[in-house]
Design a protein around this motif. Sequence first.
Motif, mmCIF file in Angstrom:
data_model
loop_
_atom_site.group_PDB
_atom_site.id
_atom_site.type_symbol
_atom_site.label_atom_id
_atom_site.label_comp_id
_atom_site.label_asym_id
_atom_site.label_seq_id
_atom_site.Cartn_x
_atom_site.Cartn_y
_atom_site.Cartn_z
ATOM 1 N N ILE A 1 0.848 -1.203 0.000
ATOM 2 C CA ILE A 1 0.000 0.000 0.000
ATOM 3 C C ILE A 1 0.882 1.250 0.000
ATOM 4 O O ILE A 1 0.694 2.170 -0.803
ATOM 5 N N THR A 2 1.852 1.271 0.895
ATOM 6 C CA THR A 2 2.753 2.422 1.003
ATOM 7 C C THR A 2 3.511 2.642 -0.298
ATOM 8 O O THR A 2 3.649 3.783 -0.774
ATOM 9 N N ASN A 3 3.987 1.564 -0.898
ATOM 10 C CA ASN A 3 4.720 1.680 -2.162
ATOM 11 C C ASN A 3 3.853 2.288 -3.260
ATOM 12 O O ASN A 3 4.288 3.180 -4.000
ATOM 13 N N SER A 4 2.616 1.823 -3.363
ATOM 14 C CA SER A 4 1.700 2.356 -4.381
ATOM 15 C C SER A 4 1.433 3.842 -4.152
ATOM 16 O O SER A 4 1.452 4.641 -5.099
ATOM 17 N N LEU A 5 1.176 4.216 -2.912
ATOM 18 C CA LEU A 5 0.911 5.624 -2.599
ATOM 19 C C LEU A 5 2.116 6.494 -2.924
ATOM 20 O O LEU A 5 1.980 7.612 -3.457
ATOM 21 N N ASN A 6 3.306 5.988 -2.627
ATOM 22 C CA ASN A 6 4.519 6.744 -2.937
ATOM 23 C C ASN A 6 4.728 6.883 -4.442
ATOM 24 O O ASN A 6 5.129 7.948 -4.924
ATOM 25 N N LEU A 7 4.433 5.831 -5.196
ATOM 26 C CA LEU A 7 4.591 5.899 -6.644
ATOM 27 C C LEU A 7 3.618 6.907 -7.262
ATOM 28 O O LEU A 7 3.985 7.690 -8.145
ATOM 29 N N VAL A 8 2.374 6.893 -6.797
ATOM 30 C CA VAL A 8 1.389 7.869 -7.279
ATOM 31 C C VAL A 8 1.858 9.288 -6.943
ATOM 32 O O VAL A 8 1.776 10.199 -7.782
ATOM 33 N N SER A 9 2.360 9.472 -5.724
ATOM 34 C CA SER A 9 2.802 10.803 -5.283
ATOM 35 C C SER A 9 4.020 11.272 -6.069
ATOM 36 O O SER A 9 4.104 12.451 -6.458
ATOM 37 N N GLU A 10 4.967 10.387 -6.286
ATOM 38 C CA GLU A 10 6.178 10.758 -7.022
ATOM 39 C C GLU A 10 5.864 11.156 -8.465
ATOM 40 O O GLU A 10 6.521 12.032 -9.036
ATOM 41 N N LYS A 11 4.869 10.520 -9.047
ATOM 42 C CA LYS A 11 4.541 10.789 -10.448
ATOM 43 C C LYS A 11 3.634 12.004 -10.618
ATOM 44 O O LYS A 11 3.759 12.752 -11.596
ATOM 45 N N TYR A 12 2.717 12.221 -9.661
ATOM 46 C CA TYR A 12 1.691 13.250 -9.854
ATOM 47 C C TYR A 12 1.624 14.304 -8.745
ATOM 48 O O TYR A 12 0.906 15.295 -8.887
ATOM 49 N N GLY A 13 2.352 14.101 -7.648
ATOM 50 C CA GLY A 13 2.294 15.050 -6.534
ATOM 51 C C GLY A 13 3.378 16.110 -6.608
ATOM 52 O O GLY A 13 4.242 16.084 -7.481
ATOM 53 N N ARG A 14 3.329 17.037 -5.669
ATOM 54 C CA ARG A 14 4.300 18.139 -5.630
ATOM 55 C C ARG A 14 5.510 17.731 -4.796
ATOM 56 O O ARG A 14 5.374 17.193 -3.704
ATOM 57 N N LYS A 15 6.704 18.032 -5.335
ATOM 58 C CA LYS A 15 7.939 17.682 -4.628
ATOM 59 C C LYS A 15 8.221 18.679 -3.513
ATOM 60 O O LYS A 15 8.030 19.883 -3.680
ATOM 61 N N VAL A 16 8.657 18.147 -2.371
ATOM 62 C CA VAL A 16 9.023 18.971 -1.225
ATOM 63 C C VAL A 16 10.427 18.569 -0.785
ATOM 64 O O VAL A 16 10.710 17.384 -0.581
#
Length: 276
Positions: free
Chosen positions: A123-138
């Motif tokens: 679950i964590t891996n999937s959420l991180n992959l979605v975030s890395e591809k479509y979320g904002r980098k901090v």
Amino acid sequence: MIKIKLENKFKLYDTVTCGQIFRFYELDDNSFDIILSDRVINVYQKNNYLYVTSNKEDNLKEVVINYFDLENDYEKMNDYLIKKDDKLKDAISFSSGLTMIRQQPFETIFEYIISANNGVPQITNSLNLVSEKYGRKVNFNDKEYFLFPSSEDLKDVTESDLRNCKVGFRDKYLKKIIDKVNKGEFDINSIFEMDTQTALNKLMENNGIGPKVASCILLFAYQKYDVFPIDTWVKKIMKNNYEIEGEKNIRKFAKETYGKYSGIAIQYLFNYSRNS
């Protein structure tokens, strides 16, 4: 850095690691980096204080207090539960200081759709992959983190894009939720105003959301504490501790015994049986 005095009993470690937060990192100094909806925080506890830094200092104290539900009176809830079920005493004593987080609804819906028949690392891996591809980098603490994307950020994704983020068969369910939210067909904020049964029914209109997933969403995003998520852990606990089997019987017992704090009770039982 800000310093927050804890007016109520709170255990940072238990709250972060009990299974309700997926995107956090425990550091060597026993602090945690946690990815919130609009920022990353680093937090550690020393006695009756939390010490917090963030890439975004705006209203940081209010954000942290709200996220960890620090102003809620859990002692009152605990007293209520013990009066209803004396068997909860050990679980409550062990878990005292554990609070229910207040997470952003869209991310929570995404998380728990992914959680169906899935393990926490996946679950964590999937959420991180979605975030890395479509979320904002901090950039924070000399590391790169990615915030979870909004429904608007995901409006152009395809099922194939989601599948590439390791969400598996849940890709079609997630895509439908994204589209419904963006088209205004599913107002996720309206659920705050609904009674619990209406909210459960509303969530379960969506493919990929059954009773357990809907209950988790309502507990961790909408503060509806009268839900009672039932999984294999809960079934085992109910059988071993109360000689109750079957989802219907478990749900009836929870409603009659724990009532408005059923969700709190199961978190205590789960935490105690897993960690004691």
